[in-house]
Design a protein around this motif. Structure first.
Motif, mmCIF file in Angstrom:
data_model
loop_
_atom_site.group_PDB
_atom_site.id
_atom_site.type_symbol
_atom_site.label_atom_id
_atom_site.label_comp_id
_atom_site.label_asym_id
_atom_site.label_seq_id
_atom_site.Cartn_x
_atom_site.Cartn_y
_atom_site.Cartn_z
ATOM 1 N N MET A 346 3.909 -3.429 -0.129
ATOM 2 C CA MET A 346 4.347 -3.334 1.271
ATOM 3 C C MET A 346 3.978 -4.608 2.030
ATOM 4 O O MET A 346 3.020 -5.292 1.681
ATOM 5 C CB MET A 346 3.673 -2.132 1.951
ATOM 6 N N GLN A 350 4.053 -3.362 7.742
ATOM 7 C CA GLN A 350 4.288 -1.954 7.351
ATOM 8 C C GLN A 350 2.967 -1.246 7.070
ATOM 9 O O GLN A 350 2.734 -0.117 7.502
ATOM 10 C CB GLN A 350 5.164 -1.902 6.087
ATOM 11 N N ARG A 351 2.111 -1.963 6.379
ATOM 12 C CA ARG A 351 0.812 -1.402 5.993
ATOM 13 C C ARG A 351 -0.040 -1.085 7.219
ATOM 14 O O ARG A 351 -0.648 -0.026 7.315
ATOM 15 C CB ARG A 351 0.125 -2.437 5.092
ATOM 16 N N ASP A 353 0.919 -0.417 10.239
ATOM 17 C CA ASP A 353 1.460 0.733 10.978
ATOM 18 C C ASP A 353 1.010 2.053 10.353
ATOM 19 O O ASP A 353 0.603 2.982 11.057
ATOM 20 C CB ASP A 353 2.998 0.682 10.985
#
Length: 684
Positions: A346, A350-351, A353
């Motif tokens: 990821m 993204q991570r 979040d």
């Protein structure tokens, strides 16, 4: 204070020098107790036999009288053949000694001699490997001599002598560890006698009785650990006691697009019962491929979320994590339950979040690979942990995830059905739920084994299925433990399949593709944009495409039985008849047996049982981190009856108050404390 034999260094045994000590350590022998429990794996039989009862080619020991002068022949500088006639009962045999010219003067006519060697019935000849004269100090004749696993500078003779010395010095210090009533009930040898006899049995029966005693002890002490841990774990009452909303769970089950099988209902009830309790659930959910474990896990996760907790699902591969993410999102979307994904590939954004959502409790369920166990992953209120295909993770990885909550419930899933022997042994500290039914409407997969020369016919069969609107997997073999080579092999096979099917889309999937590319390949196959998928074993676990009806495995003899069964489980998920074709030319008996098993049964439990027979317990999970114990003597296949008896005895003992209170059980209780059974998350 008297030292126990497990506290006395092996260096104290007469004859164990400083250089020999580290060599013994390499065998796991550190103390006198370890040495006495370094058991022989077989015996050399030096008992005198009658020649009339001996078969040609057998190794035997005979006693007779030397008749006439020995004859010595020399070959070159160092080779020789010494022979003499020996009267053995009514027989006159020739004893032949190779490269032992120095014995010539000892072979005096009229002298009694004991010979051990290979018998040649036609020539009435014995090729002598060992000889001795009756009455000599180190005479072996008439005995069963132990054979140990040795190496380095430690010879068989040295090990025999050293074990014997340890028995002389410390044999009287061997103490009984089993409860008196069990020794009497099962008519077991006392421990001291069993240790003596297992190293030096008078006869075969005595050796078997000594082994029976020590095998029972080994299995009983192991089972006692497991049952004591379970009892202690349940007494702690420091797990998550979920307040499960039965109506909400029932409503969730009713809206599923299919009805649960009776087996699914049963195991769901077992899991929900555990989740309501104040102790930590520690349950194994095993079921054959396609038996519907994922939906059972989804119900458990839903129950956890509706009781105010978070859930985590850890899987071995990114493909599987992404597939679970999609299926859980579909199921939970109407209930506004947020499912987050955590994998190694990821982006940082993204991570971040997902991590923030988990910490604040906005993401209720996390699905991921081992990325879930990194230090940066913090849950607000983790209540249940599900691990899928548990044997792919080490014991340590699973326990790290468990520690991310306050003793969350743990559900472990496997699609590798585990024979009862292994379930009792490897998962004895867990409750086991089993899914045995196929979901309604699932047809049995037809399996065939063909040789390589029939490849053209197989390609024709693939063409037939694809032209009917179906899809096919073609699996590339594992060449060796090198991902690079396996990828190259897959690329070559992909080109071959593209040439064979120019009218259809043939895609390639392997572990080294970027995550986004893997996703796109699987997405296209999932919606039938791709008709033939050439892949390495990344599709082995969990990939679900109902329209795929054909699984072709190239060089199938390179795969283990369980892996072949897992691959077969990728098809047969829709309404159409499915097939598995194994292309193999196995040279070994084991390879042929695997192909035979795969074509005879599609029952995963039967496949697992046969796999255990073929491979043995140590290799069953294909990983040293599986948590399987390594026993010194016990064999889980042949000693299964003893294992079951030991389990029942241990369970009964632990369940009674006497074990926890009476002084006669103090040594066993101390043993459990020494082995740190009551220190929390040690049996995973």
């Amino acid at each position: 204070m008297t030292l126990h034999i497990n506290q006395i260094s092996v260096r104290q045994v007469k004859g164990v020098s400083a250089p020999k000590e580290p060599e013994l350590h390499a065998f796991g022998v550190h103390t006198v107790g370890d040495l006495l429990e370094y058991y022989p794996f077989r015996y050399e039989d030096y008992r005198i036999r009658e020649l009339s009862a001996v078969k040609d080619g057998e190794k035997i020991t005979v006693q007779g009288k030397i008749m006439g002068e020995p004859v010595l022949q020399r070959y070159g500088r160092s080779k020789s053949r010494l022979s003499c006639k020996v009267a053995v009962g009514q027989w006159l045999v020739t004893g032949v000694f190779f490269n032992r010219h120095y014995l010539k003067d000892q072979l005096e006519p009229g002298r009694e001699i004991v010979l051990t060697g290979k018998w040649d019935q036609r020539r009435l000849q014995l090729t002598v490997s060992e000889s001795e004269f009756p009455g000599s100090k180190s005479a072996k004749s008439g005995t069963l001599q132990p054979v140990y696993s040795v190496g380095g500078s430690i010879t068989q003779q040295w090990m025999r002598k050293t074990v014997q010395q340890a028995l002389v010095q410390y044999g009287m210090m061997v103490e009984e560890v089993l409860p008196r009533e069990l020794v009497a009930q099962h008519e077991l040898m006392p421990r001291r006698e069993a240790i003596m006899r297992i190293h030096h049995p008078e006869d075969t029966r005595e050796g078997q009785e000594a082994r029976r005693r020590m095998v029972y002890e080994e299995l009983f002490l192991f089972q006692l650990k497991l049952h004591a841990y379970r009892a202690w774990n349940r007494e702690r009452k420091d797990g998550v006691s979920h307040k499960i909303d039965n109506e909400a769970v029932l409503a969730f089950v009713r809206q599923l697009p299919f009805a649960l099988t009776d087996s699914q209902k049963k195991v769901t009830n077992e899991i929900l019962h555990d989740m309501r309790q104040p102790y930590c659930m520690n349950r194994l959910l095993q079921g054959d491929v396609g038996s519907g474990k994922t939906v059972v896990a989804a119900i458990a996760l839903y129950a956890a979320v509706t009781s105010g907790h978070q859930g985590a699902l850890m899987v071995p591969t990114e493909i599987l994590a992404e597939q679970h993410l999609r299926s859980l999102q579909r199921m939970f979307e109407p209930y506004n339950i947020q499912v987050g994904l955590l994998t190694g590939s990821m982006t940082e954004r993204q991570r971040r979040d997902v991590l923030g959502g988990l910490q604040m409790g906005l993401v209720q369920i996390a699905v991921g690979t081992h990325a879930l166990i990194q230090d940066s992953v913090v849950f607000r209120n983790l209540g249940v942990v599900v691990t899928d295909e548990q044997h792919r993770f080490g014991v340590n990885q699973r326990s790290v995830l468990r520690r991310k909550g306050m003793n969350p419930d743990v559900l472990t899933m496997t699609a590798t059905p585990i024979p009862r022997t292994l379930a009792i042994t490897a998962f004895g500290d867990m409750d086991v739920s089993t899914l045995r039914e196929r979901p309604k409407g699932r047809k049995a997969i037809k399996s065939y084994w063909v040789k390589h020369e029939l490849l053209e016919r197989v390609l024709g069969f693939i063409r037939r299925e694809v032209s009917a609107g179906r899809q096919a997997y073609v699996i590339c073999p594992l060449i060796e433990e090198s991902e690079k080579l396996d990828v190259q092999n897959a690329i070559d096979l992909h080109i071959q399949m593209q040439q064979a099917f120019p009218d259809y889309k043939v895609s390639l999937l392997h572990g080294r593709l970027p995550a986004a590319e893997k996703d796109e390949v699987m997405r296209q196959f999932g919606i039938n944009e791709t008709q033939v998928l050439v892949s390495t074993t990344v599709v082995e676990v969990g990939v679900d495409v109902p329209n795929a009806t054909l699984m072709v495995v190239m060089d199938a003899e390179r795969f283990g039985l369980s892996q072949l069964h897992q691959l077969r489980g990728r098809v047969g998920r829709g309404e159409h008849q499915s097939y598995c074709i194994l292309i193999a030319d196995p040279k070994s008996e084991t390879g042929q047996e695997r192909m035979k098993v795969m074509t005879e049964t599609d029952d995963g439990f039967e496949v697992a049982r046969r796999d255990l027979e073929l491979r043995g317990p140590g290799d069953f999970f294909g990983t040293k981190q599986s948590g399987l114990p390594e026993f010194k003597l016990a064999d889980m296949a042949s000693d299964f009856a003893v294992l079951e008896q030991a389990r029942d005895d241990a369970a009964e003992l632990v369940a009674g108050e006497d074990f926890w209170k009476l002084p006669e059980y103090e040594p066993l209780r101390e043993r459990l404390v020494r082995e740190q059974i009551f220190q929390g998350d040690l049996l995973d």
